[in-house]
Structure formats: structure tokens, C-alpha cells
Scaffold this active site. Structure first.
Site, short mmCIF file in Angstrom:
data_model
loop_
_atom_site.label_atom_id
_atom_site.label_comp_id
_atom_site.label_asym_id
_atom_site.label_seq_id
_atom_site.Cartn_x
_atom_site.Cartn_y
_atom_site.Cartn_z
N HIS A 182 39.24 25.51 40.89
CA HIS A 182 39.05 25.86 39.47
C HIS A 182 40.32 26.47 38.89
O HIS A 182 40.74 26.15 37.77
CB HIS A 182 37.90 26.85 39.30
CG HIS A 182 36.56 26.29 39.67
ND1 HIS A 182 35.86 25.45 38.83
CD2 HIS A 182 35.82 26.42 40.78
CE1 HIS A 182 34.72 25.11 39.41
NE2 HIS A 182 34.68 25.68 40.60
N LYS A 183 40.93 27.38 39.66
CA LYS A 183 42.17 28.00 39.18
C LYS A 183 43.28 26.95 39.05
O LYS A 183 44.06 26.98 38.10
CB LYS A 183 42.63 29.09 40.17
CG LYS A 183 41.75 30.32 40.19
CD LYS A 183 42.33 31.37 41.13
CE LYS A 183 41.51 32.63 41.13
NZ LYS A 183 42.11 33.69 41.98
N THR A 203 47.05 29.23 46.07
CA THR A 203 45.59 29.37 46.00
C THR A 203 44.91 28.16 46.62
O THR A 203 45.50 27.08 46.69
CB THR A 203 45.10 29.50 44.54
OG1 THR A 203 43.71 29.82 44.54
CG2 THR A 203 45.29 28.23 43.75
N ASN A 204 43.66 28.38 47.04
CA ASN A 204 42.81 27.26 47.47
C ASN A 204 41.68 27.04 46.48
O ASN A 204 40.78 26.25 46.73
CB ASN A 204 42.21 27.55 48.86
CG ASN A 204 43.27 27.51 49.94
OD1 ASN A 204 44.04 26.57 50.02
ND2 ASN A 204 43.33 28.56 50.76
N PHE A 246 33.33 28.74 36.79
CA PHE A 246 33.06 29.28 38.12
C PHE A 246 32.88 30.79 38.01
O PHE A 246 33.04 31.38 36.93
CB PHE A 246 34.19 28.93 39.09
CG PHE A 246 35.49 29.65 38.86
CD1 PHE A 246 36.28 29.34 37.76
CD2 PHE A 246 35.93 30.64 39.72
CE1 PHE A 246 37.48 30.00 37.53
CE2 PHE A 246 37.14 31.30 39.52
CZ PHE A 246 37.90 30.98 38.41
N GLY A 247 32.58 31.41 39.14
CA GLY A 247 32.47 32.87 39.19
C GLY A 247 31.49 33.42 38.18
O GLY A 247 30.34 32.97 38.09
N HIS A 271 41.95 34.69 29.89
CA HIS A 271 42.86 35.57 30.62
C HIS A 271 43.90 34.75 31.39
O HIS A 271 45.09 35.04 31.37
CB HIS A 271 42.04 36.43 31.59
CG HIS A 271 40.94 35.66 32.28
ND1 HIS A 271 39.88 35.13 31.58
CD2 HIS A 271 40.77 35.25 33.56
CE1 HIS A 271 39.09 34.47 32.41
NE2 HIS A 271 39.62 34.52 33.62
N ASP A 324 45.76 36.80 40.88
CA ASP A 324 44.54 37.50 41.23
C ASP A 324 43.85 37.89 39.93
O ASP A 324 44.51 38.26 38.96
CB ASP A 324 44.84 38.73 42.07
CG ASP A 324 43.62 39.15 42.88
OD1 ASP A 324 43.17 38.36 43.72
OD2 ASP A 324 43.10 40.27 42.67
N ASP A 366 31.54 33.16 34.99
CA ASP A 366 31.55 32.44 33.70
C ASP A 366 30.17 32.35 33.03
O ASP A 366 30.09 32.47 31.80
CB ASP A 366 32.12 31.02 33.88
CG ASP A 366 33.64 31.01 33.90
OD1 ASP A 366 34.25 32.06 33.60
OD2 ASP A 366 34.23 29.95 34.21
P1 IMP Z 1 40.27 36.06 43.15
O1 IMP Z 1 41.28 36.19 42.06
O2 IMP Z 1 40.39 34.75 43.86
O3 IMP Z 1 40.22 37.26 44.03
O4 IMP Z 1 38.88 35.92 42.41
C1 IMP Z 1 38.11 36.98 42.05
C2 IMP Z 1 36.75 36.55 41.62
O5 IMP Z 1 36.71 36.76 40.23
C3 IMP Z 1 36.37 35.09 41.83
O6 IMP Z 1 35.70 34.87 43.02
C4 IMP Z 1 35.42 34.87 40.71
O7 IMP Z 1 34.14 35.30 41.07
C5 IMP Z 1 35.93 35.79 39.64
N1 IMP Z 1 36.75 35.06 38.67
C6 IMP Z 1 38.08 34.87 38.70
N2 IMP Z 1 38.47 34.18 37.61
C7 IMP Z 1 37.35 33.93 36.92
C8 IMP Z 1 37.10 33.23 35.71
O8 IMP Z 1 37.99 32.67 35.05
N3 IMP Z 1 35.82 33.19 35.31
C9 IMP Z 1 34.80 33.77 36.01
N4 IMP Z 1 34.97 34.41 37.15
C10 IMP Z 1 36.25 34.49 37.59
#
Ligand code: IMP
Length: 193
Positions: free
Chosen positions: A12-13, A8-9, A149-150, A177, A69, A152
Site C-alpha cells: 500500500h505504501k 518497505t514491504n 489499509f490500516g 500525510h 514510518d 483508513d
Molecule cells: P508502519 O509505518 O509500517 O509502522 O505502519 C504503522 C501502522 O499505521 C500501519 O500498520 C497501519 O496500521 C497504520 N497506517 C500507516 N499508514 C496508514 C494510512 O495511510 N492509513 C491508515 N493506516 C495507516
């Protein structure tokens, strides 16, 4: 010690998963591995995209690795945004626009049930394994909090009153999760090593 590249890049993850794994295993990010690449997410399920991330990096490096993902699944929207969570409001992947789209779609709805689903896909010794983590909660009507992020700022996990964006990393890890999927990954790695 087991060493794994994390495909991943997303910083936050990386922070969240490293905070759960601690020093049990050696996690190397793509940047640390010298890999400058945006891994495609071409499939229509979270599982398939998670597998694509670990496959992609394994094919590139032949090293043990994992990808993850995650999607936000909203009950009344039949699981949307789901696999489209990152680009729900368009390809530019703007968190704020994604949040606004969700809030608009849920305007006036009573059922605010939602869940985050994380799939971690591990490739170790040339074999692939998946680990799932789910966090159930509610989408609130306004944004609260500055951390995380995202989505949240609009997600309150069941059992709490704060959004993920109002929580420290340790607090988010109580419910998250990603933490649940990572716990399963850790348990698996401890069993085979
Ligand atoms: P991906 O797994 O990188 O495709 O991320 C999917 C999208 O889900 C991200 O861009 C975030 O917007 C959202 N997302 C993933 N994990 C979280 C989280 O822990 N909290 C809030 N949004 C999340």
C-alpha cells in the site's frame, strides 16, 4: 535519473508513494532489489524508526534509499497509538483488531480529533534527511469503506465526509500525510539534482 530503494514491504505504501512520484525518480522496492527482510522498528518515536529503516538499507546496500514510518495520533489518547500503530492490539499486527481497540477506547468520547503523521527518512550521498507530512481529521464511530489499509476505514480527513477507505488513491492523495511528506521529498530531490 535518481534511483532510490524504498525500504518497505508494505505494498500500500509503495502504491501510494509511486502514485505521487510518478516517473520523476526511479523507485526500487526491497523485493525488486532482491532484499528479503523485515526491518526492525525498535525505537519509541516515528522519527527514529523512519531513520532506522533508511540506515538499515543503506548499511546493507551502500545505495541511496529512503524509508518511512507512519503513526495515527489520537488527541484524547495523548497521541496513542502513535509509534505503536502497527501493533496496537498485539504483535500479530492485525488491522481489524487495531481498529476495534481504537473504537473501544473512544466509545462515548466527544473529542474524536486525530492525525496521521508520516516521516520519510532519506539517505542520499551518505547523508540523512527527514520530511514530515501530517493529515488532521476525525475518528468516526463505525467502519466505512473497503479500500486503503490500516486505520483508513475509521479516519475522515478534515475537509471531507468520506473515510480514506472510501476514497480512490487520487482522492486520498488530496489530503494524505504520506503524499505531503512525499511532496517534500520530491522538492528536495529536484533541488539537489
Ligand atoms: P508502519 O509505518 O509500517 O509502522 O505502519 C504503522 C501502522 O499505521 C500501519 O500498520 C497501519 O496500521 C497504520 N497506517 C500507516 N499508514 C496508514 C494510512 O495511510 N492509513 C491508515 N493506516 C495507516
Amino acid at each position: 535519473m535518481t534511483t532510490l530503494i524504498f525500504a518497505t514491504n508494505n505494498q500500500h505504501k509503495i502504491d501510494e508513494i509511486k502514485s505521487v512520484i510518478g516517473n520523476k525518480f526511479n523507485i526500487i522496492t526491497l523485493v525488486e532489489a532482491g532484499i528479503d527482510i523485515d526491518i526492525p522498528e525498535p525505537y519509541d518515536t516515528i522519527e527514529a524508526n523512519a531513520n532506522e529503516k533508511s540506515n538499515f538499507i543503506f548499511n546493507l546496500t551502500q545505495k541511496d534509499c529512503f524509508g518511512e514510518d507512519t503513526g495515527l495520533e489520537i488527541e484524547i489518547l495523548n497521541g496513542e497509538p502513535g509509534v505503536l500503530s502497527a501493533r496496537y492490539a498485539g504483535e500479530e499486527k492485525g488491522h481489524q483488531k487495531n481498529i476495534e481497540k481504537v473504537l473501544n477506547k473512544l466509545q462515548g468520547t466527544v473529542n474524536r480529533n486525530a492525525q496521521f503523521k508520516t516521516i520519510i527518512s532519506l539517505v542520499i550521498n551518505g547523508k540523512q534527511y527527514m520530511f514530515e507530512g501530517i493529515c488532521k481529521g476525525k475518528i468516526i464511530e463505525e467502519q466505512r469503506g473497503k479500500d486503503g489499509f490500516g486505520y483508513d476505514p475509521i479516519f475522515v480527513p478534515d475537509g471531507d465526509t468520506k473515510t480514506f477507505a472510501q476514497m480512490s488513491l487520487d482522492e486520498k492523495n488530496i489530503y494524505s500525510h504520506r503524499r505531503k511528506a512525499t511532496d517534500k521529498l520530491i522538492g528536495f530531490l529536484q533541488n539537489i539534482s
